[in-house]
Motif scaffolding. Structure first.
Motif, PDB file in Angstrom:
ATOM      1  N   GLY A   1      24.163   0.809 -26.383  1.00 34.40           N
ATOM      2  CA  GLY A   1      23.084   0.768 -27.360  1.00 34.40           C
ATOM      3  C   GLY A   1      21.707   1.034 -26.797  1.00 34.40           C
ATOM      4  N   GLY A   2      21.563   0.955 -25.465  1.00 32.08           N
ATOM      5  CA  GLY A   2      20.245   1.082 -24.866  1.00 32.08           C
ATOM      6  C   GLY A   2      20.148   2.177 -23.821  1.00 32.08           C
ATOM      7  N   LEU A   3      20.733   1.928 -22.656  1.00 30.93           N
ATOM      8  CA  LEU A   3      20.544   2.857 -21.538  1.00 30.93           C
ATOM      9  C   LEU A   3      20.999   4.271 -21.870  1.00 30.93           C
ATOM     10  CD1 LEU A   3      19.724   3.325 -18.587  1.00 30.93           C
ATOM     11  CD2 LEU A   3      22.043   2.636 -17.925  1.00 30.93           C
ATOM     12  N   GLY A   4      22.164   4.410 -22.482  1.00 33.78           N
ATOM     13  CA  GLY A   4      22.664   5.745 -22.802  1.00 33.78           C
ATOM     14  C   GLY A   4      21.802   6.484 -23.813  1.00 33.78           C
ATOM     15  N   PRO A   5      21.573   5.901 -24.991  1.00 34.13           N
ATOM     16  CA  PRO A   5      20.753   6.600 -25.985  1.00 34.13           C
ATOM     17  C   PRO A   5      19.322   6.879 -25.527  1.00 34.13           C
ATOM     18  CG  PRO A   5      22.050   4.883 -27.030  1.00 34.13           C
ATOM     19  CD  PRO A   5      22.225   4.699 -25.564  1.00 34.13           C
ATOM     20  N   MET A   6      18.695   5.933 -24.845  1.00 33.98           N
ATOM     21  CA  MET A   6      17.308   6.154 -24.421  1.00 33.98           C
ATOM     22  C   MET A   6      17.223   7.195 -23.312  1.00 33.98           C
ATOM     23  SD  MET A   6      15.520   4.334 -26.475  1.00 33.98           S
ATOM     24  CE  MET A   6      16.799   4.697 -27.690  1.00 33.98           C
ATOM     25  N   ALA A   7      18.136   7.126 -22.343  1.00 39.99           N
ATOM     26  CA  ALA A   7      18.141   8.148 -21.295  1.00 39.99           C
ATOM     27  C   ALA A   7      18.495   9.509 -21.878  1.00 39.99           C
ATOM     28  CB  ALA A   7      19.131   7.768 -20.190  1.00 39.99           C
ATOM     29  N   GLY A   8      19.365   9.529 -22.885  1.00 38.65           N
ATOM     30  CA  GLY A   8      19.705  10.793 -23.532  1.00 38.65           C
ATOM     31  C   GLY A   8      18.500  11.423 -24.217  1.00 38.65           C
ATOM     32  N   GLN A   9      17.698  10.628 -24.904  1.00 37.61           N
ATOM     33  CA  GLN A   9      16.481  11.154 -25.515  1.00 37.61           C
ATOM     34  C   GLN A   9      15.479  11.585 -24.445  1.00 37.61           C
ATOM     35  OE1 GLN A   9      16.011  11.804 -28.744  1.00 37.61           O
ATOM     36  NE2 GLN A   9      18.100  11.109 -29.097  1.00 37.61           N
ATOM     37  N   ASN A  10      15.437  10.858 -23.350  1.00 37.01           N
ATOM     38  CA  ASN A  10      14.617  11.248 -22.203  1.00 37.01           C
ATOM     39  C   ASN A  10      15.005  12.658 -21.753  1.00 37.01           C
ATOM     40  OD1 ASN A  10      13.703  11.595 -19.486  1.00 37.01           O
ATOM     41  ND2 ASN A  10      13.697   9.406 -19.126  1.00 37.01           N
TER      42      ASN A  10
ATOM     43  N   TYR B   1       3.858  12.588 -26.240  1.00 30.88           N
ATOM     44  CA  TYR B   1       4.154  11.236 -26.726  1.00 30.88           C
ATOM     45  C   TYR B   1       5.641  10.928 -26.593  1.00 30.88           C
ATOM     46  CZ  TYR B   1       4.793   7.182 -29.690  1.00 30.88           C
ATOM     47  OH  TYR B   1       5.158   5.938 -30.152  1.00 30.88           O
ATOM     48  N   ALA B   2       6.500  11.875 -27.007  1.00 27.80           N
ATOM     49  CA  ALA B   2       7.944  11.645 -26.950  1.00 27.80           C
ATOM     50  C   ALA B   2       8.418  11.526 -25.503  1.00 27.80           C
ATOM     51  CB  ALA B   2       8.675  12.782 -27.656  1.00 27.80           C
ATOM     52  N   ILE B   3       7.916  12.384 -24.641  1.00 30.46           N
ATOM     53  CA  ILE B   3       8.312  12.321 -23.231  1.00 30.46           C
ATOM     54  C   ILE B   3       7.911  10.986 -22.627  1.00 30.46           C
ATOM     55  CG2 ILE B   3       7.927  13.325 -20.946  1.00 30.46           C
ATOM     56  CD1 ILE B   3       7.587  16.049 -22.386  1.00 30.46           C
ATOM     57  N   ASP B   4       6.667  10.589 -22.841  1.00 32.97           N
ATOM     58  CA  ASP B   4       6.201   9.307 -22.293  1.00 32.97           C
ATOM     59  C   ASP B   4       6.990   8.144 -22.869  1.00 32.97           C
ATOM     60  OD1 ASP B   4       4.306  10.674 -20.821  1.00 32.97           O
ATOM     61  OD2 ASP B   4       2.636  10.196 -22.160  1.00 32.97           O
ATOM     62  N   ARG B   5       7.256   8.203 -24.144  1.00 36.10           N
ATOM     63  CA  ARG B   5       7.996   7.127 -24.810  1.00 36.10           C
ATOM     64  C   ARG B   5       9.343   6.892 -24.135  1.00 36.10           C
ATOM     65  NH1 ARG B   5      10.299   2.875 -26.858  1.00 36.10           N
ATOM     66  NH2 ARG B   5      11.709   3.188 -28.591  1.00 36.10           N
ATOM     67  N   TYR B   6      10.102   7.961 -23.904  1.00 33.37           N
ATOM     68  CA  TYR B   6      11.452   7.790 -23.390  1.00 33.37           C
ATOM     69  C   TYR B   6      11.492   7.624 -21.881  1.00 33.37           C
ATOM     70  CZ  TYR B   6      13.006   8.508 -28.112  1.00 33.37           C
ATOM     71  OH  TYR B   6      13.207   8.357 -29.472  1.00 33.37           O
ATOM     72  N   VAL B   7      10.561   8.217 -21.154  1.00 35.09           N
ATOM     73  CA  VAL B   7      10.480   7.954 -19.715  1.00 35.09           C
ATOM     74  C   VAL B   7      10.137   6.482 -19.484  1.00 35.09           C
ATOM     75  CG1 VAL B   7       9.152   8.422 -17.609  1.00 35.09           C
ATOM     76  CG2 VAL B   7       9.965  10.317 -19.022  1.00 35.09           C
ATOM     77  N   ASN B   8       9.193   5.958 -20.259  1.00 32.18           N
ATOM     78  CA  ASN B   8       8.806   4.551 -20.106  1.00 32.18           C
ATOM     79  C   ASN B   8       9.927   3.607 -20.516  1.00 32.18           C
ATOM     80  OD1 ASN B   8       6.282   5.261 -19.173  1.00 32.18           O
ATOM     81  ND2 ASN B   8       5.306   5.129 -21.186  1.00 32.18           N
ATOM     82  N   GLU B   9      10.644   3.955 -21.589  1.00 29.22           N
ATOM     83  CA  GLU B   9      11.746   3.095 -22.024  1.00 29.22           C
ATOM     84  C   GLU B   9      12.887   3.126 -21.005  1.00 29.22           C
ATOM     85  OE1 GLU B   9      14.032   0.460 -24.473  1.00 29.22           O
ATOM     86  OE2 GLU B   9      11.925   0.783 -23.978  1.00 29.22           O
ATOM     87  N   THR B  10      13.125   4.281 -20.414  1.00 26.90           N
ATOM     88  CA  THR B  10      14.135   4.356 -19.349  1.00 26.90           C
ATOM     89  C   THR B  10      13.738   3.459 -18.193  1.00 26.90           C
ATOM     90  OG1 THR B  10      14.692   6.636 -19.968  1.00 26.90           O
ATOM     91  CG2 THR B  10      15.391   5.892 -17.794  1.00 26.90           C
ATOM     92  N   ALA B  11      12.466   3.490 -17.821  1.00 31.12           N
ATOM     93  CA  ALA B  11      11.987   2.630 -16.734  1.00 31.12           C
ATOM     94  C   ALA B  11      12.168   1.154 -17.090  1.00 31.12           C
ATOM     95  CB  ALA B  11      10.520   2.925 -16.427  1.00 31.12           C
ATOM     96  N   ARG B  12      11.892   0.809 -18.336  1.00 33.93           N
ATOM     97  CA  ARG B  12      12.066  -0.591 -18.757  1.00 33.93           C
ATOM     98  C   ARG B  12      13.525  -1.014 -18.613  1.00 33.93           C
ATOM     99  NH1 ARG B  12      13.764  -3.910 -22.595  1.00 33.93           N
ATOM    100  NH2 ARG B  12      14.704  -2.224 -23.797  1.00 33.93           N
TER     101      ARG B  12
END
Length: 226
Positions: free
Chosen positions: A106-115, A128-139
């Motif tokens: 539910g988290g790592l896969g979908p967020m890294a995929g959007q990254n 905005y989209a790039i920063d959003r998903y790079v930051n969420e991957t880091a989180r």
């Protein structure tokens, strides 16, 4: 015998890692997602969401008809229960493992995929989209790094939670991450990479598909479906 409908993606690698670790007999049916094999009627009977991986267990434990299965997390749990491996029978250990399996799904896969999509494949670079998903991957990396403090693997012993998460960390550079920023994760990552079964799984992938830049036609197949 397990029939594995597979392509060389993180979700595909999860299943070959398990099968190699468990020593199950299996055969691979390649599903070239860039060419649209995932939309063939025979595959859709097994995987109605037109995504790999999928399996057909030709010899299920109940002795009945073959069991088809889609969704990588469900497949990992099914195979773990079939073999009695990599998912503890202990109530507390079992559910700790399953929590982290679902965290990945539910988290790592979908967020890294959007990254991957917005950083590498999108025709328009949207900051905005790039920063959003790079930051969420880091989180999410930081969450995993914290979980790995003082333990070798995510739920203590090596399990399907580790097999689910590892392939999504392999492309960390594409995700804008540095493993040095996450020392516990880095140690975990290197330990899994060194496992013989992991090496066999990724060597097998290299015989099926050589990574190369995606063509415009492949992008249309993958990203423009409704």
């Amino acid at each position: 015998m397990i029939d594995l409908y597979y392509w060389t993606t993180p979700n595909g690698h999860k299943i070959t890692m398990f099968l190699e670790e468990a020593g199950l007999e299996y055969r691979i049916i390649p599903i070239n997602i860039g060419k649209g094999d995932q939309f063939q009627p025979d595959f859709l009977k097994i995987a109605p969401n037109n995504r790999i991986p999928a399996i057909v267990d030709q010899k299920p434990a109940d002795g009945g008809a073959p069991i088809p299965m889609f969704e990588s997390g469900a497949i990992l749990q099914y195979l773990a229960e079939k073999t009695g491996k990599f998912l503890s029978a202990d109530l507390r250990k079992r559910w700790e493992t399953l929590q982290w399996l679902f965290w990945q799904m539910g988290g790592l896969g979908p967020m890294a995929g959007q990254n991957h999509h917005f950083s590498g494949y999108a025709p328009e670079k949207i900051p905005y989209a790039i920063d959003r998903y790079v930051n969420e991957t880091a989180r999410l990396y930081r969450v995993l790094n914290t979980q790995l403090e003082g333990r070798d693997f995510i739920a203590g012993d090596y399990s399907i939670a580790d097999m689910a998460s590892y392939p999504w960390v392999v492309p960390y550079e594409r995700q804008g991450q540095k493993l040095e920023d996450f020392p516990n994760l880095k140690r975990w990552f290197e330990a899994i990479a060194a496992r013989p079964a992991t090496k066999r799984a990724y060597e097998l992938a290299a015989t099926i598909n050589t990574p190369k830049p995606m063509t415009d036609e492949e992008k249309k197949v993958l990203f423009n479906q409704r």
